[in-house]
Design a protein around this motif. Sequence first.
Motif, PDB file in Angstrom:
ATOM      1  N   HIS A 119       9.427  -0.123   8.446  1.00  0.00           N
ATOM      2  CA  HIS A 119       8.643  -1.330   8.561  1.00  0.00           C
ATOM      3  C   HIS A 119       8.353  -1.534   7.008  1.00  0.00           C
ATOM      4  O   HIS A 119       8.462  -0.548   6.343  1.00  0.00           O
TER       5      HIS A 119
ATOM      6  N   LYS B 295      12.369   9.622   4.954  1.00  0.00           N
ATOM      7  CA  LYS B 295      12.649   8.384   5.078  1.00  0.00           C
ATOM      8  C   LYS B 295      14.217   8.100   5.010  1.00  0.00           C
ATOM      9  O   LYS B 295      14.662   7.079   5.072  1.00  0.00           O
TER      10      LYS B 295
ATOM     11  N   SER C  18       2.628   4.960  -0.415  1.00  0.00           N
ATOM     12  CA  SER C  18       3.368   5.628  -1.568  1.00  0.00           C
ATOM     13  C   SER C  18       3.608   4.990  -2.845  1.00  0.00           C
ATOM     14  O   SER C  18       3.951   5.677  -3.754  1.00  0.00           O
TER      15      SER C  18
ATOM     16  N   ARG D 157      -5.113  -3.917   4.956  1.00  0.00           N
ATOM     17  CA  ARG D 157      -5.733  -3.339   6.248  1.00  0.00           C
ATOM     18  C   ARG D 157      -7.066  -4.085   6.473  1.00  0.00           C
ATOM     19  O   ARG D 157      -7.800  -4.106   5.384  1.00  0.00           O
TER      20      ARG D 157
ATOM     21  N   LYS E 155       0.829   1.429  13.515  1.00  0.00           N
ATOM     22  CA  LYS E 155       0.441   2.297  12.626  1.00  0.00           C
ATOM     23  C   LYS E 155      -1.157   2.034  12.106  1.00  0.00           C
ATOM     24  O   LYS E 155      -1.371   0.781  11.969  1.00  0.00           O
TER      25      LYS E 155
ATOM     26  N   ASP F 261       0.553  -6.952   1.994  1.00  0.00           N
ATOM     27  CA  ASP F 261      -0.243  -6.663   3.127  1.00  0.00           C
ATOM     28  C   ASP F 261      -1.496  -5.706   3.180  1.00  0.00           C
ATOM     29  O   ASP F 261      -1.638  -5.262   1.904  1.00  0.00           O
TER      30      ASP F 261
ATOM     31  N   GLY G  69       0.818  -1.156  -0.059  1.00  0.00           N
ATOM     32  CA  GLY G  69      -0.152   0.076  -0.026  1.00  0.00           C
ATOM     33  C   GLY G  69       0.996   1.112   0.081  1.00  0.00           C
ATOM     34  O   GLY G  69       1.800   1.350  -0.148  1.00  0.00           O
TER      35      GLY G  69
HETATM   36  O1  LIG Z   1       0.914   1.017   6.320  1.00  0.00           O
HETATM   37  C1  LIG Z   1       1.876   0.611   5.123  1.00  0.00           C
HETATM   38  O2  LIG Z   1       2.826   1.450   5.117  1.00  0.00           O
HETATM   39  C2  LIG Z   1       3.744   1.007   4.319  1.00  0.00           C
HETATM   40  C3  LIG Z   1       4.496   2.306   3.836  1.00  0.00           C
HETATM   41  O3  LIG Z   1       3.699   3.193   3.342  1.00  0.00           O
HETATM   42  P1  LIG Z   1       4.284   4.674   2.939  1.00  0.00           P
HETATM   43  O4  LIG Z   1       3.166   5.532   2.575  1.00  0.00           O
HETATM   44  O5  LIG Z   1       5.262   5.063   3.941  1.00  0.00           O
HETATM   45  O6  LIG Z   1       4.849   4.311   1.594  1.00  0.00           O
HETATM   46  C4  LIG Z   1       3.380   0.148   3.015  1.00  0.00           C
HETATM   47  O7  LIG Z   1       4.514  -0.340   2.272  1.00  0.00           O
HETATM   48  C5  LIG Z   1       2.285  -0.911   3.481  1.00  0.00           C
HETATM   49  O8  LIG Z   1       1.825  -1.550   2.447  1.00  0.00           O
HETATM   50  C6  LIG Z   1       1.277  -0.005   4.099  1.00  0.00           C
HETATM   51  O9  LIG Z   1       0.162  -0.907   4.788  1.00  0.00           O
END
Ligand SMILES: O=C1O[C@H](COP(=O)(O)O)[C@@H](O)[C@H](O)[C@H]1O
Length: 348
Positions: A254, A308, A143, A173, A280, A171, A141
């Motif tokens: 993560h 990041k 970005s 939600r 999160k 993954d 999910g």
């Molecule tokens: O909650 C999640 O976060 C990660 C990272 O998301 P980001 O918006 O910081 O790129 C994502 O890879 C994961 O699939 C998602 O469920």
Amino acid sequence: MNCPITSRLCYTDGTIYIERCALRMAFSSCTSAAILRTSLTPPTSLRRSPPYTPPIFQSLVANPPACSLRLHNSSRIGVNPEEFHCKASSSMAEIATEKAKGKVQVFDSEEDLAVSLAKHTADLSDKFAKRRGAFTVVLSGGSLIKSLRKLAEAPYIDAVEWLKWHVFWVDERVVPKDHEDSNYKLAFDGFLSKVPISPGNVYAINDALSAEGAADDYETCLKHLVKTNIIDVSQATGLPKFDLMLLGMGPDGHVASLFPGHPLVQANKQWVAFIKDSPKPPPERITFTFPVINSSANIALVVAGAGKANVVNVALGNGQSSGLLPVQMVSPEGELRWFLDNGAASHL
Ligand SMILES: O=C1O[C@H](COP(=O)(O)O)[C@@H](O)[C@H](O)[C@H]1O
């Protein structure tokens, strides 16, 4: 072009115990987009979750980098050039390490990253479609989805064999598929609705189930697809071997829904696990476990943005954290390739 580099890449290998899992069921109720499309009512406006502040930042020790990465006319010092080398172009610098440590590409901008990610994905699609008659792609999910946008444009929209694609989520939600937090909805709105992938080849979770039930159901779905040779199997581990896993990384390090310090990081019995206390939001999720992630034929770790940079520096540079971060445990059977923009690489 070879050149000396400024930034030492330090990796800490996580030890993962892999257990061979027996196929136990051939049927699953995992749902495809054929059903989902009819049930998805696009909202008039897309509300976003409140910003997530990762607690790991408190414990990250951001050591000053030895030197900075410059993309143009790079001049790098301080590392044994026989151990590392880089290739530089107008928009990308490539840091190559020994195979197990992955290939690191740094782009001038997220736009350039997206262009390269599309080419990489299309090349692998071509390779696996020819070799296996199918291309299994796992999405994250976050970005990442925005960074797939170039695949929906020329030349890929016409050239890619979209009907060979089978799409999964690393993954998800545990929310309804039209919920703002759904990774399925994010991918559908931002990517899947724009490319001609067969709806029957899009494997979303069953959102009518509990977290535990959805994880179990998704694992059963994967086992069925392994048995029917849609998903390849790792000869080394007996686990599903996805052709390409597209991983994002959170600002706490993560990946998937495997969070720093959470016991699920060590899970090795199941292919798909559930979590009810995700740090999160939202708290209830399902996630592939590391043994499955690391059985992949290819992993692209896609990280953009200066937010990041600290964690990228922990994973690839001199930065330190109080413990091993999940991103440092990504170590696929096949190729690991990092796609970084200059913001994410700014502390290297
Ligand atoms: O909650 C999640 O976060 C990660 C990272 O998301 P980001 O918006 O910081 O790129 C994502 O890879 C994961 O699939 C998602 O469920």
